[in-house]
Design a protein around this motif. Structure first.
Motif, PDB file in Angstrom:
ATOM      1  N   ALA A 127      23.286 -13.240  -3.296  1.00  0.00           N
ATOM      2  CA  ALA A 127      24.435 -13.076  -4.200  1.00  0.00           C
ATOM      3  C   ALA A 127      25.741 -13.497  -3.525  1.00  0.00           C
ATOM      4  O   ALA A 127      26.816 -13.338  -4.104  1.00  0.00           O
ATOM      5  N   ILE A 152      27.607  -6.659  -1.938  1.00  0.00           N
ATOM      6  CA  ILE A 152      28.896  -6.237  -1.379  1.00  0.00           C
ATOM      7  C   ILE A 152      30.052  -6.889  -2.149  1.00  0.00           C
ATOM      8  O   ILE A 152      31.094  -6.276  -2.366  1.00  0.00           O
ATOM      9  N   TYR A 153      29.838  -8.143  -2.560  1.00  0.00           N
ATOM     10  CA  TYR A 153      30.908  -8.868  -3.264  1.00  0.00           C
ATOM     11  C   TYR A 153      30.594  -8.990  -4.752  1.00  0.00           C
ATOM     12  O   TYR A 153      31.045  -9.926  -5.422  1.00  0.00           O
ATOM     13  N   ASP A 205      19.291  -3.093   0.811  1.00  0.00           N
ATOM     14  CA  ASP A 205      19.862  -3.349   2.134  1.00  0.00           C
ATOM     15  C   ASP A 205      18.785  -3.946   3.029  1.00  0.00           C
ATOM     16  O   ASP A 205      17.675  -3.403   3.120  1.00  0.00           O
ATOM     17  N   VAL A 206      19.097  -5.045   3.694  1.00  0.00           N
ATOM     18  CA  VAL A 206      18.098  -5.719   4.533  1.00  0.00           C
ATOM     19  C   VAL A 206      17.625  -4.812   5.673  1.00  0.00           C
ATOM     20  O   VAL A 206      16.562  -5.017   6.247  1.00  0.00           O
ATOM     21  N   LEU A 221      19.889 -15.250   4.178  1.00  0.00           N
ATOM     22  CA  LEU A 221      21.329 -15.547   4.266  1.00  0.00           C
ATOM     23  C   LEU A 221      22.151 -14.288   4.521  1.00  0.00           C
ATOM     24  O   LEU A 221      23.341 -14.376   4.834  1.00  0.00           O
ATOM     25  N   CYS A 224      24.176 -11.331   5.860  1.00  0.00           N
ATOM     26  CA  CYS A 224      24.858 -11.317   7.142  1.00  0.00           C
ATOM     27  C   CYS A 224      26.228 -10.696   6.945  1.00  0.00           C
ATOM     28  O   CYS A 224      26.796 -10.772   5.862  1.00  0.00           O
ATOM     29  N   LYS A 238      23.138 -14.602  16.198  1.00  0.00           N
ATOM     30  CA  LYS A 238      22.501 -15.729  15.493  1.00  0.00           C
ATOM     31  C   LYS A 238      21.525 -16.423  16.455  1.00  0.00           C
ATOM     32  O   LYS A 238      20.379 -16.713  16.100  1.00  0.00           O
ATOM     33  N   ALA A 267      27.690 -26.104   9.380  1.00  0.00           N
ATOM     34  CA  ALA A 267      29.126 -26.202   9.647  1.00  0.00           C
ATOM     35  C   ALA A 267      29.825 -25.212   8.715  1.00  0.00           C
ATOM     36  O   ALA A 267      29.167 -24.485   7.956  1.00  0.00           O
ATOM     37  N   VAL A 303      31.456 -24.045   5.440  1.00  0.00           N
ATOM     38  CA  VAL A 303      31.198 -24.509   4.076  1.00  0.00           C
ATOM     39  C   VAL A 303      32.527 -24.529   3.305  1.00  0.00           C
ATOM     40  O   VAL A 303      33.409 -23.699   3.551  1.00  0.00           O
ATOM     41  N   ARG A 341      34.591 -17.573  -1.729  1.00  0.00           N
ATOM     42  CA  ARG A 341      35.241 -17.131  -0.490  1.00  0.00           C
ATOM     43  C   ARG A 341      36.507 -17.942  -0.308  1.00  0.00           C
ATOM     44  O   ARG A 341      36.491 -19.166  -0.422  1.00  0.00           O
ATOM     45  N   LEU A 379      37.690 -19.331   4.312  1.00  0.00           N
ATOM     46  CA  LEU A 379      37.096 -20.425   5.093  1.00  0.00           C
ATOM     47  C   LEU A 379      38.087 -21.592   5.079  1.00  0.00           C
ATOM     48  O   LEU A 379      38.772 -21.800   4.068  1.00  0.00           O
ATOM     49  N   ASN A 438      36.104 -11.602   3.112  1.00  0.00           N
ATOM     50  CA  ASN A 438      35.074 -10.731   3.691  1.00  0.00           C
ATOM     51  C   ASN A 438      35.665  -9.582   4.509  1.00  0.00           C
ATOM     52  O   ASN A 438      35.201  -8.456   4.425  1.00  0.00           O
TER      53      ASN A 438
END
Ligand SMILES: NC(=O)c1ccc[n+]([C@@H]2O[C@H](COP(=O)([O-])OP(=O)(O)OC[C@H]3O[C@@H](n4cnc5c(N)ncnc54)[C@H](O)[C@@H]3O)[C@@H](O)[C@H]2O)c1
Length: 326
Positions: free
Chosen positions: A10, A35-36, A53-54, A73, A75, A145, A168, A170, A178, A181, A316
């Motif tokens: 998401a 979260i978003y 939750d992961v 994804l 994180c 990572k 790289a 995004v 977002r 960035l 974030n």
């Protein structure tokens, strides 16, 4: 039809990836803490959405079975938000990773794709930072990572293959936007405040259009197993300086935009070479940074986003500060 399980589906990249997978007739399950929020397509028979939750491996196990591919994804993305609560960052970005891999293997997943980051290389002076270059991660985010990459590669076998993408930064429009960035920040300031502040300016920042980022994951899903098994791929396109990016943004806006230069001690330059994915898998980015800027401007013109400086959904760090996730 392959069934794809997207953890963190998401998010900024995830929500665009999921829409594209559905358009391509894949069956998709999204597992995300939201979260978003949830900006995923509504009422699609091929989409299943699970809020979770992961770190909750038992819950994950209930849903992982009967999927072919996992794309991971989820994180606490980008360094400053990670540093807000190092313990939480470590739990989400590292501690649960090995249990997740084992659960995926146990559930019969055939292919696990991990979203790493090109920040694992740290700062390098060499002209070509390739997948063979040494890893010198500078922050916890990038250290974890790099460690997760190692864990994945140590657990793979003929029935459970792993591949890693090192993206790289995004840029561009996504249903879950977002605005923290680099290209997106510059475009937001130029469009809404007619002003861009640049700290330093000569530092290189590799970027990739969000649509190409999405296509790179799809390219991995569709590639021959022997070409992607235990393979790591950089995914970037244009390596421009921050000053060049600011000028590109300015040139796309039909108003006067002031560029203010502020001296900075942080002149860290990042750049990557992405020839491997092109040579091995025939993947080449189709969209450039200019198109990402134009797409964002279109979204701003349509007033799709409200309060582009104060709304925590786009940032974030602000969001993580306010939700006090434990
Ligand atoms: N966006 C970039 O420029 C960029 C660059 C390099 C690497 N990456 C990597 O790509 C991935 C996706 O990035 P993004 O920009 O879409 O990030 P994002 O922050 O927009 O999305 C992350 C998603 O993960 C979810 N999530 C966070 N913690 C979770 C948890 N404990 N359990 C379940 N879900 C959780 C969030 O709700 C969110 O939807 C990340 O792994 C990131 O590190 C992104």
């Amino acid at each position: 039809m392959k069934k794809i399980f997207v953890i963190g589906g998401a998010g900024y990249v995830g929500s665009k990836l999921v829409s594209t997978l559905l358009q391509k007739d894949y069956f998709v399950t999204v597992f995300d803490l939201m979260i978003y929020g949830n900006n995923l397509p509504k009422k699609n028979k091929n989409l299943k959405i699970i809020k979770g939750d992961v770190r909750n491996i038992e819950k994950l196990k209930l849903f992982l079975k009967n999927h072919d591919v996992v794309i991971h994804l989820a994180c606490i993305s980008n360094d400053p938000s990670f540093e807000l609560n190092p313990k939480l960052g470590q739990e989400i970005n590292f501690d649960c990773f090995e249990p997740l891999i084992l659960a995926a293997k146990d559930a019969g997943i055939k292919h696990f794709i991990y979203a790493s980051s090109s920040s694992v290389y740290g700062v390098k002076d060499i002209p070509n930072v390739t997948e063979e270059s040494s890893l010198e991660p500078l922050t916890d985010y990038s250290k974890f990572k790099a460690k997760c990459e190692e864990i994945l590669l140590s657990k793979t076998n003929a029935n459970f293959i792993g591949s890693i993408i090192r993206p790289a930064t995004v840029c561009g429009y996504s249903p879950r936007q977002r605005l923290d960035l680099v290209v997106n920040i510059l475009t937001n300031f130029a469009y809404h405040k007619n002003k861009i502040k640049i700290f330093g300016g000569s530092q290189l920042r590799p970027n990739i259009h969000i649509d190409d980022m999405v296509d790179s994951y799809i390219c991995l899903i569709e590639a021959d197993t022997n070409k992607i098994s235990n393979q790591i791929f950089n995914v970037g396109f244009e390596n421009h300086s921050v000053e060049k990016l600011a000028k590109m943004v300015k040139d796309n806006i039909n108003k006067n935009v002031d560029i203010e230069y502020v001296k900075s001690n942080d002149n860290r330059s990042y750049h990557i070479n992405s020839d491997k994915i092109s040579k091995k898998l025939g993947f080449t980015p189709k969209k450039n940074i200019n198109e990402a800027i134009k797409d964002l401007i279109k979204a701003f013109e349509k007033k799709i986003f409200k309060n582009t400086f104060d709304n925590e959904e786009f940032f974030n760090i602000k969001k993580m500060q306010n939700i006090n996730l434990k």
